[in-house]
Design a protein around this motif. Structure first.
Motif, PDB file in Angstrom:
ATOM      1  N   SER A  27      13.312  14.599   7.225  1.00  0.00           N
ATOM      2  CA  SER A  27      13.395  15.539   8.348  1.00  0.00           C
ATOM      3  C   SER A  27      12.014  15.900   8.874  1.00  0.00           C
ATOM      4  O   SER A  27      11.885  16.363  10.018  1.00  0.00           O
ATOM      5  CB  SER A  27      14.147  16.800   7.923  1.00  0.00           C
ATOM      6  OG  SER A  27      15.462  16.488   7.529  1.00  0.00           O
ATOM      7  N   ARG A  28      10.989  15.683   8.075  1.00  0.00           N
ATOM      8  CA  ARG A  28       9.616  15.955   8.507  1.00  0.00           C
ATOM      9  C   ARG A  28       9.174  15.042   9.651  1.00  0.00           C
ATOM     10  O   ARG A  28       8.231  15.363  10.380  1.00  0.00           O
ATOM     11  CB  ARG A  28       8.663  15.801   7.321  1.00  0.00           C
ATOM     12  CG  ARG A  28       8.867  16.832   6.227  1.00  0.00           C
ATOM     13  CD  ARG A  28       8.130  16.467   4.944  1.00  0.00           C
ATOM     14  NE  ARG A  28       6.689  16.309   5.152  1.00  0.00           N
ATOM     15  CZ  ARG A  28       5.858  15.833   4.231  1.00  0.00           C
ATOM     16  NH1 ARG A  28       6.327  15.457   3.044  1.00  0.00           N
ATOM     17  NH2 ARG A  28       4.567  15.719   4.482  1.00  0.00           N
ATOM     18  N   LEU A  29       9.838  13.911   9.806  1.00  0.00           N
ATOM     19  CA  LEU A  29       9.414  12.963  10.838  1.00  0.00           C
ATOM     20  C   LEU A  29       9.535  13.561  12.236  1.00  0.00           C
ATOM     21  O   LEU A  29       8.730  13.255  13.131  1.00  0.00           O
ATOM     22  CB  LEU A  29      10.239  11.680  10.743  1.00  0.00           C
ATOM     23  CG  LEU A  29      10.135  10.898   9.419  1.00  0.00           C
ATOM     24  CD1 LEU A  29      10.992   9.649   9.474  1.00  0.00           C
ATOM     25  CD2 LEU A  29       8.684  10.546   9.095  1.00  0.00           C
ATOM     26  N   LYS A  57       0.795  -1.233   0.000  1.00  0.00           N
ATOM     27  CA  LYS A  57       0.000   0.000   0.000  1.00  0.00           C
ATOM     28  C   LYS A  57       0.824   1.279   0.000  1.00  0.00           C
ATOM     29  O   LYS A  57       0.302   2.354  -0.318  1.00  0.00           O
ATOM     30  CB  LYS A  57      -0.914   0.011   1.229  1.00  0.00           C
ATOM     31  CG  LYS A  57      -1.885  -1.142   1.303  1.00  0.00           C
ATOM     32  CD  LYS A  57      -2.677  -1.084   2.598  1.00  0.00           C
ATOM     33  CE  LYS A  57      -3.640  -2.254   2.733  1.00  0.00           C
ATOM     34  NZ  LYS A  57      -4.383  -2.199   4.023  1.00  0.00           N
ATOM     35  N   GLY A  58       2.082   1.205   0.414  1.00  0.00           N
ATOM     36  CA  GLY A  58       2.887   2.413   0.529  1.00  0.00           C
ATOM     37  C   GLY A  58       4.055   2.193   1.474  1.00  0.00           C
ATOM     38  O   GLY A  58       4.558   1.076   1.599  1.00  0.00           O
ATOM     39  N   VAL A  59       4.463   3.259   2.164  1.00  0.00           N
ATOM     40  CA  VAL A  59       5.596   3.191   3.076  1.00  0.00           C
ATOM     41  C   VAL A  59       5.210   3.764   4.435  1.00  0.00           C
ATOM     42  O   VAL A  59       4.610   4.849   4.525  1.00  0.00           O
ATOM     43  CB  VAL A  59       6.804   3.974   2.518  1.00  0.00           C
ATOM     44  CG1 VAL A  59       7.957   3.953   3.518  1.00  0.00           C
ATOM     45  CG2 VAL A  59       7.254   3.392   1.192  1.00  0.00           C
ATOM     46  N   SER A  60       5.562   3.040   5.500  1.00  0.00           N
ATOM     47  CA  SER A  60       5.355   3.517   6.865  1.00  0.00           C
ATOM     48  C   SER A  60       6.699   3.907   7.467  1.00  0.00           C
ATOM     49  O   SER A  60       7.723   3.276   7.202  1.00  0.00           O
ATOM     50  CB  SER A  60       4.695   2.442   7.726  1.00  0.00           C
ATOM     51  OG  SER A  60       3.346   2.247   7.335  1.00  0.00           O
ATOM     52  N   PHE A  61       6.671   4.950   8.302  1.00  0.00           N
ATOM     53  CA  PHE A  61       7.874   5.481   8.927  1.00  0.00           C
ATOM     54  C   PHE A  61       7.749   5.278  10.441  1.00  0.00           C
ATOM     55  O   PHE A  61       6.801   5.778  11.059  1.00  0.00           O
ATOM     56  CB  PHE A  61       8.028   6.963   8.593  1.00  0.00           C
ATOM     57  CG  PHE A  61       8.049   7.226   7.108  1.00  0.00           C
ATOM     58  CD1 PHE A  61       9.239   7.210   6.398  1.00  0.00           C
ATOM     59  CD2 PHE A  61       6.869   7.467   6.408  1.00  0.00           C
ATOM     60  CE1 PHE A  61       9.264   7.439   5.028  1.00  0.00           C
ATOM     61  CE2 PHE A  61       6.874   7.698   5.044  1.00  0.00           C
ATOM     62  CZ  PHE A  61       8.078   7.681   4.356  1.00  0.00           C
ATOM     63  N   ILE A  62       8.717   4.550  11.016  1.00  0.00           N
ATOM     64  CA  ILE A  62       8.586   4.114  12.406  1.00  0.00           C
ATOM     65  C   ILE A  62       9.834   4.508  13.185  1.00  0.00           C
ATOM     66  O   ILE A  62      10.960   4.170  12.798  1.00  0.00           O
ATOM     67  CB  ILE A  62       8.374   2.588  12.466  1.00  0.00           C
ATOM     68  CG1 ILE A  62       7.155   2.202  11.626  1.00  0.00           C
ATOM     69  CG2 ILE A  62       8.213   2.118  13.908  1.00  0.00           C
ATOM     70  CD1 ILE A  62       6.936   0.697  11.489  1.00  0.00           C
ATOM     71  N   ASP A  63       9.633   5.228  14.277  1.00  0.00           N
ATOM     72  CA  ASP A  63      10.724   5.612  15.174  1.00  0.00           C
ATOM     73  C   ASP A  63      11.071   4.396  16.025  1.00  0.00           C
ATOM     74  O   ASP A  63      10.285   3.945  16.841  1.00  0.00           O
ATOM     75  CB  ASP A  63      10.275   6.783  16.057  1.00  0.00           C
ATOM     76  CG  ASP A  63      11.375   7.285  16.991  1.00  0.00           C
ATOM     77  OD1 ASP A  63      12.374   6.570  17.206  1.00  0.00           O
ATOM     78  OD2 ASP A  63      11.230   8.401  17.521  1.00  0.00           O
ATOM     79  N   ILE A 100       4.849   4.379  15.369  1.00  0.00           N
ATOM     80  CA  ILE A 100       4.491   4.507  13.957  1.00  0.00           C
ATOM     81  C   ILE A 100       4.116   5.965  13.727  1.00  0.00           C
ATOM     82  O   ILE A 100       3.061   6.428  14.160  1.00  0.00           O
ATOM     83  CB  ILE A 100       3.330   3.570  13.587  1.00  0.00           C
ATOM     84  CG1 ILE A 100       3.690   2.118  13.895  1.00  0.00           C
ATOM     85  CG2 ILE A 100       2.977   3.726  12.104  1.00  0.00           C
ATOM     86  CD1 ILE A 100       2.534   1.144  13.736  1.00  0.00           C
ATOM     87  N   LEU A 101       4.997   6.701  13.052  1.00  0.00           N
ATOM     88  CA  LEU A 101       4.799   8.137  12.891  1.00  0.00           C
ATOM     89  C   LEU A 101       3.819   8.476  11.784  1.00  0.00           C
ATOM     90  O   LEU A 101       3.087   9.463  11.879  1.00  0.00           O
ATOM     91  CB  LEU A 101       6.139   8.825  12.620  1.00  0.00           C
ATOM     92  CG  LEU A 101       7.151   8.734  13.759  1.00  0.00           C
ATOM     93  CD1 LEU A 101       8.489   9.278  13.323  1.00  0.00           C
ATOM     94  CD2 LEU A 101       6.648   9.486  14.983  1.00  0.00           C
ATOM     95  N   ASN A 142       1.419  14.234  16.691  1.00  0.00           N
ATOM     96  CA  ASN A 142       0.237  13.430  17.011  1.00  0.00           C
ATOM     97  C   ASN A 142       0.146  12.256  16.037  1.00  0.00           C
ATOM     98  O   ASN A 142      -0.713  12.215  15.158  1.00  0.00           O
ATOM     99  CB  ASN A 142      -1.027  14.299  16.929  1.00  0.00           C
ATOM    100  CG  ASN A 142      -2.254  13.559  17.430  1.00  0.00           C
ATOM    101  OD1 ASN A 142      -2.162  12.659  18.266  1.00  0.00           O
ATOM    102  ND2 ASN A 142      -3.409  13.942  16.908  1.00  0.00           N
ATOM    103  N   PRO A 143       1.044  11.278  16.189  1.00  0.00           N
ATOM    104  CA  PRO A 143       1.093  10.170  15.231  1.00  0.00           C
ATOM    105  C   PRO A 143      -0.057   9.192  15.443  1.00  0.00           C
ATOM    106  O   PRO A 143      -0.630   9.132  16.529  1.00  0.00           O
ATOM    107  CB  PRO A 143       2.436   9.520  15.547  1.00  0.00           C
ATOM    108  CG  PRO A 143       2.669   9.816  16.992  1.00  0.00           C
ATOM    109  CD  PRO A 143       2.078  11.163  17.240  1.00  0.00           C
TER     110      PRO A 143
END
Length: 403
Positions: free
Chosen positions: A143-145, A88-94, A103-104, A150-151
């Protein structure tokens, strides 16, 4: 005594933010399941602990299928992130503290869903391609991460590149600042060159079509034993039925140096240089299924780029299919589908000897010759934590067990 106290205070104040962060990080990295008696929870293992696991449903909801992954470290904070691709796409996780991973947000596919999506990072920017129809390349400012309060949030791409329709993968030479999309609708599926000098206004820079479809590649600024090519930009293409070596220094005039095939080809899939650039370690994705062998890794001697030589085959312990593999020091980290990730000592490569020294099996059901389990492994985080993306079970973060 007062002078000593003052000295200690000054030393403490002189410590950089990074030093403090590194110290904190060592304290907070604790396994959620230690590898004990051959298991970390339900997962078979050897010498690698489980730091966190996030399911595909948590990452992107129902009907999610996992595929590629990559990692990124924010240079301003030293926080570590996992970039997890799905259909479905890409998830960005700290994952700075893996046990408290956040999960940001999520960046949707540009066009339609696809089981093939790949990511690479250059200078704090993620470049994302897919085999989805007319997907092109999404460009996302990582850098937006740090701004997410409010993730999870739904992101949009900062820019899009449409110089090709779809692509199977993308590779980046971080020294030169060029990207190479492979398996596109351009250059007969050969590498499509992209200049990343301006990360949000990338420019097409040519391509190479003489060797036809390239499934995957590695591109390096060469500093290996073949002095004829020192400082040249060299592309090693895994091209379905052979490995191709190309000098891509002059983007307008790339030159094929040589090519090599090997016995019992199934599908020449992906490979990686050893750190001294003397050997190339290749995975063939279909030889286990079509030739009936155990997990086979093919090693070439690339001492002379004009005359590459087959060195030896390494066979694993099961018939699971090998997928992506990466070298870090004297270790080879191999995503081995149903057999999880295998960690192989390659320090005796000159004597044609590999030794498996650890593993973490993200797919405990079986080790069958099938397309389930670990798709990719990313072993390059400075913390020593290792990212695994699993087709069926999502994100795993593992770490070598402490003795």
């Amino acid at each position: 005594m007062k002078k000593m106290l003052l000295l200690l205070i000054l030393v403490a104040l002189s410590c950089s933010k990074k030093d403090v962060f590194e110290a904190d990080r060592q304290i907070i990295i604790n396994p959620v399941a230690k590898c004990e008696n051959g298991f970390a929870g339900e997962y078979p293992c050897n010498d690698y602990d489980l730091l966190t696991h996030i399911s595909l449903e948590e990452i992107a909801g129902e009907n999610t299928v996992g595929n590629d992954s990559w990692g990124w470290v924010d240079p301003s904070t030293n926080k570590e992130y996992a970039l997890i691709a799905t259909n479905k796409g890409v998830s960005f996780i700290d994952i700075t503290d893996p046990a408290k991973a956040i999960i940001l947000g999520f960046l949707k596919t540009r066009t339609e869903n696809s089981s093939w999506r790949d990511i690479k990072v250059y200078k704090n920017v993620a470049y994302i391609v897919s085999e989805a129809n007319d997907h092109g390349m999404q460009i996302f400012n990582l850098s937006r991460l740090e701004e997410v309060t409010n993730p999870p949030v739904e992101f949009t791409a900062d820019r899009e590149y449409t110089g090709f329709g779809s692509a199977h993968n993308i590779v980046i030479n971080e020294e030169s600042g060029f990207a190479y999309a492979v398996g596109t609708k351009t250059f007969a599926g050969g590498p499509h060159f992209i200049d990343l000098t301006n990360p949000f206004e990338v420019v097409a820079a040519g391509g190479f079509e003489q060797s036809a479809y390239s499934h995957d590649a590695q591109v390096v600024t060469y500093n290996g034993p073949d002095l004829d090519y020192t400082g040249k930009e060299i592309l090693i293409g895994s091209n379905e039925n052979e490995v191709v070596i190309v000098d891509v220094t002059d983007k307008e005039n790339p030159v094929k140096i040589s090519a090599i095939s090997y016995s019992n080809i199934g599908y020449t899939h992906q490979g990686w240089f050893t750190e001294d650039s003397k050997y190339f370690i290749l995975g063939d994705e279909l030889d286990e299924r079509d030739k009936g062998v155990n997990t086979r890794t093919i090693i070439f001697d690339f001492t002379d780029l004009d005359n590459p030589i087959f060195h030896f085959d390494y066979l694993g312990k099961s018939a699971a299919i090998d997928h992506n593999g990466y070298v870090k020091g004297n270790l080879f980290f191999q995503a081995n589908y149903t057999a999880g990730v295998r960690i192989i000592d390659i320090s005796d490569i000159a004597n044609k000897s590999f030794t498996e020294i650890g593993f973490f099996d993200t797919y405990p059901d079986n080790d069958n010759t099938a397309f389930n389990g670990a798709w990719n492994v990313y072993p390059y985080l400075p913390s020593g934590n290792i990212i695994i993306s699993d087709i069926n079970r999502g994100l795993f973060v593992i770490r070598k067990s402490k003795s």
